[in-house]
Motif scaffolding. Structure first.
Motif, PDB file in Angstrom:
ATOM      1  N   ALA A 146      29.795   6.062  18.977  1.00 38.06           N
ATOM      2  CA  ALA A 146      29.826   4.647  19.363  1.00 38.06           C
ATOM      3  C   ALA A 146      28.478   3.948  19.196  1.00 38.06           C
ATOM      4  O   ALA A 146      28.429   2.802  18.724  1.00 38.06           O
ATOM      5  CB  ALA A 146      30.332   4.518  20.802  1.00 38.06           C
ATOM      6  N   PRO A 147      27.339   4.572  19.553  1.00 32.31           N
ATOM      7  CA  PRO A 147      26.057   3.884  19.315  1.00 32.31           C
ATOM      8  C   PRO A 147      25.804   3.567  17.842  1.00 32.31           C
ATOM      9  O   PRO A 147      25.119   2.588  17.533  1.00 32.31           O
ATOM     10  CB  PRO A 147      25.027   4.873  19.871  1.00 32.31           C
ATOM     11  CG  PRO A 147      25.765   5.671  20.889  1.00 32.31           C
ATOM     12  CD  PRO A 147      27.147   5.801  20.332  1.00 32.31           C
ATOM     13  N   ARG A 148      26.341   4.369  16.935  1.00 34.16           N
ATOM     14  CA  ARG A 148      26.176   4.083  15.505  1.00 34.16           C
ATOM     15  C   ARG A 148      26.907   2.792  15.125  1.00 34.16           C
ATOM     16  O   ARG A 148      26.392   1.982  14.348  1.00 34.16           O
ATOM     17  CB  ARG A 148      26.706   5.249  14.667  1.00 34.16           C
ATOM     18  CG  ARG A 148      25.946   6.559  14.871  1.00 34.16           C
ATOM     19  CD  ARG A 148      26.605   7.668  14.086  1.00 34.16           C
ATOM     20  NE  ARG A 148      25.957   8.949  14.305  1.00 34.16           N
ATOM     21  CZ  ARG A 148      25.049   9.481  13.492  1.00 34.16           C
ATOM     22  NH1 ARG A 148      24.682   8.818  12.402  1.00 34.16           N
ATOM     23  NH2 ARG A 148      24.511  10.652  13.756  1.00 34.16           N
ATOM     24  N   ALA A 150      27.545   0.356  17.204  1.00 30.32           N
ATOM     25  CA  ALA A 150      26.809  -0.740  17.829  1.00 30.32           C
ATOM     26  C   ALA A 150      25.600  -1.131  16.986  1.00 30.32           C
ATOM     27  O   ALA A 150      25.312  -2.320  16.802  1.00 30.32           O
ATOM     28  CB  ALA A 150      26.371  -0.339  19.236  1.00 30.32           C
ATOM     29  N   ALA A 151      24.893  -0.145  16.434  1.00 31.69           N
ATOM     30  CA  ALA A 151      23.734  -0.442  15.602  1.00 31.69           C
ATOM     31  C   ALA A 151      24.153  -1.124  14.301  1.00 31.69           C
ATOM     32  O   ALA A 151      23.493  -2.066  13.832  1.00 31.69           O
ATOM     33  CB  ALA A 151      22.955   0.838  15.307  1.00 31.69           C
ATOM     34  N   SER A 157      25.122  -3.813  23.249  1.00 29.33           N
ATOM     35  CA  SER A 157      25.507  -2.606  23.969  1.00 29.33           C
ATOM     36  C   SER A 157      26.942  -2.257  23.593  1.00 29.33           C
ATOM     37  O   SER A 157      27.653  -3.050  22.968  1.00 29.33           O
ATOM     38  CB  SER A 157      25.386  -2.793  25.491  1.00 29.33           C
ATOM     39  OG  SER A 157      26.281  -3.786  25.939  1.00 29.33           O
ATOM     40  N   VAL A 158      27.350  -1.056  23.982  1.00 31.39           N
ATOM     41  CA  VAL A 158      28.708  -0.607  23.688  1.00 31.39           C
ATOM     42  C   VAL A 158      29.233   0.179  24.879  1.00 31.39           C
ATOM     43  O   VAL A 158      28.492   0.904  25.544  1.00 31.39           O
ATOM     44  CB  VAL A 158      28.735   0.272  22.407  1.00 31.39           C
ATOM     45  CG1 VAL A 158      27.853   1.505  22.562  1.00 31.39           C
ATOM     46  CG2 VAL A 158      30.165   0.671  22.059  1.00 31.39           C
ATOM     47  N   THR A 160      32.746   2.592  26.116  1.00 26.73           N
ATOM     48  CA  THR A 160      33.846   3.374  25.541  1.00 26.73           C
ATOM     49  C   THR A 160      34.767   3.873  26.642  1.00 26.73           C
ATOM     50  O   THR A 160      34.359   4.022  27.795  1.00 26.73           O
ATOM     51  CB  THR A 160      33.312   4.579  24.752  1.00 26.73           C
ATOM     52  OG1 THR A 160      32.539   5.416  25.629  1.00 26.73           O
ATOM     53  CG2 THR A 160      32.433   4.126  23.593  1.00 26.73           C
ATOM     54  N   LEU A 172      32.145  -3.693  21.932  1.00 27.82           N
ATOM     55  CA  LEU A 172      30.829  -4.019  21.414  1.00 27.82           C
ATOM     56  C   LEU A 172      30.423  -5.390  21.943  1.00 27.82           C
ATOM     57  O   LEU A 172      31.064  -6.396  21.632  1.00 27.82           O
ATOM     58  CB  LEU A 172      30.848  -4.029  19.883  1.00 27.82           C
ATOM     59  CG  LEU A 172      31.296  -2.726  19.204  1.00 27.82           C
ATOM     60  CD1 LEU A 172      31.566  -2.968  17.730  1.00 27.82           C
ATOM     61  CD2 LEU A 172      30.255  -1.651  19.376  1.00 27.82           C
ATOM     62  N   ASP A 392      22.561   8.517  28.827  1.00 29.55           N
ATOM     63  CA  ASP A 392      22.728   7.811  27.558  1.00 29.55           C
ATOM     64  C   ASP A 392      23.583   6.557  27.701  1.00 29.55           C
ATOM     65  O   ASP A 392      23.305   5.544  27.051  1.00 29.55           O
ATOM     66  CB  ASP A 392      23.355   8.744  26.514  1.00 29.55           C
ATOM     67  CG  ASP A 392      22.434   9.907  26.164  1.00 29.55           C
ATOM     68  OD1 ASP A 392      21.206   9.708  26.207  1.00 29.55           O
ATOM     69  OD2 ASP A 392      22.937  10.996  25.856  1.00 29.55           O
ATOM     70  N   VAL A 393      24.615   6.603  28.524  1.00 36.75           N
ATOM     71  CA  VAL A 393      25.523   5.456  28.631  1.00 36.75           C
ATOM     72  C   VAL A 393      25.021   4.419  29.623  1.00 36.75           C
ATOM     73  O   VAL A 393      25.465   3.268  29.595  1.00 36.75           O
ATOM     74  CB  VAL A 393      26.944   5.922  29.035  1.00 36.75           C
ATOM     75  CG1 VAL A 393      27.535   6.808  27.972  1.00 36.75           C
ATOM     76  CG2 VAL A 393      26.929   6.641  30.379  1.00 36.75           C
TER      77      VAL A 393
END
Length: 491
Positions: A146-148, A150-151, A157-158, A160, A172, A392-393
């Motif tokens: 998911a961070p990929r 978002a980038a 931010s994202v 899930t 997103l 991380d989240v």
């Protein structure tokens, strides 16, 4: 306007309208110069599209953003998700590769199959993506990527969530509505179940459940704990004035924080001794209510004459860790642990604020039923406050010091949400304390408890003073009777 992306889009649309208007004027000049009728048509279209749009944007910018800019942005976001999805899945190792024959029959080509993009929708400042994993994949693999996404989408931010064994939801957030602080408003209605404190990252209101909850707010110095404190106390102000809530304040930093709105509180304490009196009082209230509720009800409902009692502790560690008077610290820890373990059902709640969340400082942090993580100092503190796997989240240790009041909360479904509390200036706090005075005031009365029984609220019967012993006669002057009495016979 919300977010730099929205401002750029508004300026872009403004330039388009002005360009259309200018091109329309040029086409009209060309038509007057004797060119064909097509120039007249082009001039009418361009002027008709450009001039009203430019006036609309300049005269009614709010309506212009809602009707023109936001819909255009959401359409662009949806198209970009569909465009970058296959590429990001391939780069993240989520797509499978297979070789198929070319259509012309000559040679073969490589075909990549990403997870199925089932639905893409946009509303507010976010894009919702629902995807189904390929055969052989797990939802955790898609969530980890998911961070990929978002980038690639340049999202702020994202979030899930796993909707089904093979279906994952991603949200997103494209704009940052929390960067600009918002000043709190004076509450107008009685709120007990949920108190509105500020905004979530998607722009929706951030509200917190209070009844049946003990709340711990953790944040470094300057992280905005006061905004959360007065957000809750200010939100309860109408209920306190109506007699449905009683607020008890403990501020061992000289009463600097709670003293700003002291009128809201039934009782305030500024020393350890005064705090112990407040704790003993609330433990007594809790025990009496539990005795009345036994066999009748399991949850107290606030009502006039039977209010909800809320203990507000600013800097918890000053009460249970930092004091040099160890006996008083031990008593305060025991009393507070009793409130945290049994106070929810009878309506005696604890709202505590602290900077250091370690077990050495706050032994009973596991007894709090909900926590708010403002800006923290390290990833280890995030794990202590929000739980394992939240570094991380919910990276609260990466929050900027320039955004006080911003933090993370864990919702009931287990997802972490970024929030920001509204700002409460000193004048507004004083105004709330003056206009919503507590109907009942209880001054702190110092009572010295019996030794060894401060933790259970009981009292041991006082021991009668010892009588002085009569002086013993000297051995040489003892009478025969005394000798006979001691020895049982005459010497």
């Amino acid at each position: 306007m919300i977010g730099s992306g929205l401002a750029k889009s508004a300026r872009c649309w403004r330039r388009c309208y002005l360009l259309a208007f200018l091109l329309g004027i040029a086409a009209g000049v060309g038509a007057i110069a004797g060119l064909t009728w097509a120039w007249w048509a082009l001039a009418g279209v361009l002027v008709g599209a450009g001039f009203p749009g430019a006036v609309w944007q300049a005269r009614w910018p709010g309506s212009y953003e809602r009707r023109v800019v936001w819909p255009a942005l959401r359409r662009a976001w949806r198209k970009r998700v569909q465009l970058v999805w296959p590429e990001v899945c391939r780069e993240a190792g989520l797509s499978s590769q297979r070789t198929v024959k070319a259509r012309d029959g000559a040679g073969s080509v490589q075909v990549w199959t990403p997870p199925v993009l089932r639905e893409v929708s946009a509303s507010g400042v976010w894009v919702d993506v629902i995807a189904q994993v390929r055969m052989g994949q797990t939802p955790d693999e898609l969530i980890a990527a998911a961070p990929r996404f978002a980038a690639a989408m340049n999202a702020q931010s994202v979030a899930t969530e796993q909707l089904a064994p093979a279906v994952v939801w991603l949200r997103l957030v494209m704009c940052e509505p929390l960067r600009v602080p918002v000043t709190a408003a004076v509450p107008q209605h009685v709120e007990l179940d949920r108190i509105t404190l500020g905004r979530q990252v998607d722009g929706s209101p951030w509200s917190m459940q209070l009844i049946e909850r003990h709340t711990l707010v953790v944040g470094a110095s300057g992280s905005g704990k006061g905004s959360v404190l007065w957000g809750i106390c200010g939100g309860l102000a109408p209920a306190a004035r109506a007699g449905l809530v009683r607020l008890y304040g403990v501020d061992l930093k000289g009463g600097v924080e709670i003293g700003m709105g002291e009128g809201l509180f039934t009782t305030t304490a500024e020393t350890v001794d005064e705090a112990l009196v407040v704790l003993r009082t609330l433990v007594g209230v809790m025990d009496k209510r539990l005795a009345r509720m036994r066999g009748v009800e399991r949850l107290h409902r606030p009502a006039p004459g039977e209010p909800l009692h809320v203990l507000v502790i600013d800097e918890l560690a000053a009460l249970v860790a930092y004091s040099t008077e160890r006996e008083k610290v031990a008593e305060a820890t025991k009393l507070l642990a009793r409130l945290l373990s049994a106070g929810r059902a009878p309506g005696v709640l604890v709202l505590a604020f602290v900077q250091d969340p370690t077990k050495k400082t706050v032994e009973m942090r596991g007894l709090f039923t909900q926590t708010v993580a403002l800006r923290l100092r390290s990833a280890e503190e995030v794990r202590m406050v929000l739980g394992d796997g939240m570094t991380d989240v919910a990276p609260a240790h990466k929050i900027s010091p320039a955004t006080p009041g911003m933090g993370y909360v864990v919702q009931e479904n287990g997802t972490a949400v970024r929030v920001r509390a509204d700002y409460w200036p000193d004048g507004l706090v004083q105004h709330i304390g003056h206009d919503f005075p507590a109907p009942v005031k209880q001054p702190v009365v110092h009572v010295v408890p019996a030794p060894g029984n401060a933790d259970n609220g009981g009292s041991r019967p006082a021991r009668s003073p010892r009588k002085p012993r009569s002086p013993r006669a000297s051995r040489g002057l003892r009478s025969d009777a005394a000798t006979r009495s001691d020895d049982g016979e005459a010497s």
